[in-house]
Enzyme design. Structure first.
Site, PDB file in Angstrom:
ATOM      1  N   ASP A  88      54.320  52.432   4.735  1.00 46.41           N
ATOM      2  CA  ASP A  88      55.094  51.193   4.805  1.00 46.41           C
ATOM      3  C   ASP A  88      54.224  50.018   4.334  1.00 46.41           C
ATOM      4  O   ASP A  88      52.993  50.102   4.351  1.00 46.41           O
ATOM      5  CB  ASP A  88      55.523  50.919   6.250  1.00 46.41           C
TER       6      ASP A  88
HETATM    7  N1  URA Z   1      54.934  56.537   9.741  1.00 40.23           N
HETATM    8  C1  URA Z   1      55.398  55.277   9.759  1.00 40.23           C
HETATM    9  O1  URA Z   1      56.163  54.894  10.621  1.00 40.23           O
HETATM   10  N2  URA Z   1      54.989  54.433   8.779  1.00 40.23           N
HETATM   11  C2  URA Z   1      54.105  54.787   7.828  1.00 40.23           C
HETATM   12  O2  URA Z   1      53.742  53.967   6.979  1.00 40.23           O
HETATM   13  C3  URA Z   1      53.621  56.107   7.825  1.00 40.23           C
HETATM   14  C4  URA Z   1      54.053  56.969   8.800  1.00 40.23           C
END
Ligand code: URA
Length: 233
Positions: free
Chosen positions: A101
């Site tokens: 993310d």
């Molecule tokens: N899980 C998440 O919630 N976000 C990420 O960026 C990676 C794994």
């Protein structure tokens, strides 16, 4: 491979720019000027433009420490793409093996080898990903068996694969998961009534983010790191 194609593959030139250079007599093969775009280049042909040898770019495998506020897309959107932080030729041919993310930091693997990245991202391959998460609320030891049994995520059928939770202190945990569902880590903690307020990926399979790679920095993987993924069954 045709000479004009070889020039396109090894430079940023388009096919028509390559043809112009050829017509102008600026390309040599093994020391002799070649103007014919269809001339066949073999592995031992030395092709030069302006006395600079052209080399085919093979498969590329990169680790980056993804900074905050960047995205794992191949183009810039609201935030810059991690690919735009790479100063390498033909960056548009690269993709990210397992996205993070925008507000997650840490290890991203970038490659142009689709079979290799499939071994990382395919749920069937169960490649592990290790995260350090900071939690809004204190976590208790009783969460460990819940993660080990699998968590029911909102909107998903069935449980997540068993995951390993290690509690470093009541707000900091290390979580190892074996799949990569959308926002998986955040959703796993949400499912037990907590909230992730900071997330950092430390490792994918046997590949660990090297500590002296600062956010935004990157390096090519070693043969051993590349093969650790190739050798996965
Ligand atoms: N899980 C998440 O919630 N976000 C990420 O960026 C990676 C794994």
């Amino acid at each position: 491979m045709r000479l004009d194609k070889f020039i396109c593959e090894t430079t940023e030139l388009t096919r028509s720019q390559a043809k112009k250079l050829l017509k102008a007599g600026e390309v040599t093969c093994n020391g002799a000027v070649v103007k014919d775009a269809s001339f066949k280049v073999s592995l031992d042909t030395e092709v030069m433009i302006d006395d600079q040898p052209l080399e085919l770019i093979g498969d590329r495998y990169i680790m980056m420490n993804k900074p905050m506020d960047t995205i794992c897309s191949t183009i810039d959107e609201h935030y810059p793409s991690v690919i735009s932080l790479l100063d390498v030729p033909k960056a548009e041919e690269l993709h990210i093996a397992g996205r993070l993310d925008a507000d997650t930091t840490g290890l991203v693997l970038i490659t142009n080898d689709g079979q290799w990245s499939h071994k990382i991202t395919s749920p069937k391959k169960k490649c592990c990903k290790r995260y350090v998460a900071e939690l809004a609320d204190p976590i208790e030891e009783s969460a460990i068996p819940l993660f080990a049994e699998g968590i029911q995520l909102n909107g998903e059928d069935g449980l997540t694969l068993p995951a390993e939770l290690e509690i470093l202190n009541e707000h900091i945990v290390v979580l190892t998961i074996y799949e990569g569902k959308y926002h998986q880590v955040k959703r796993m903690f949400a499912a037990i009534g907590n909230k992730v307020i900071g997330l950092h990926r430390e490792a994918i399979g046997q590949i660990e983010l090297e500590e002296d790679i600062e956010p935004g920095e990157w390096r090519y993987l070693t043969e051993e790191e590349i093969n650790s993924v190739h050798n996965r069954t």
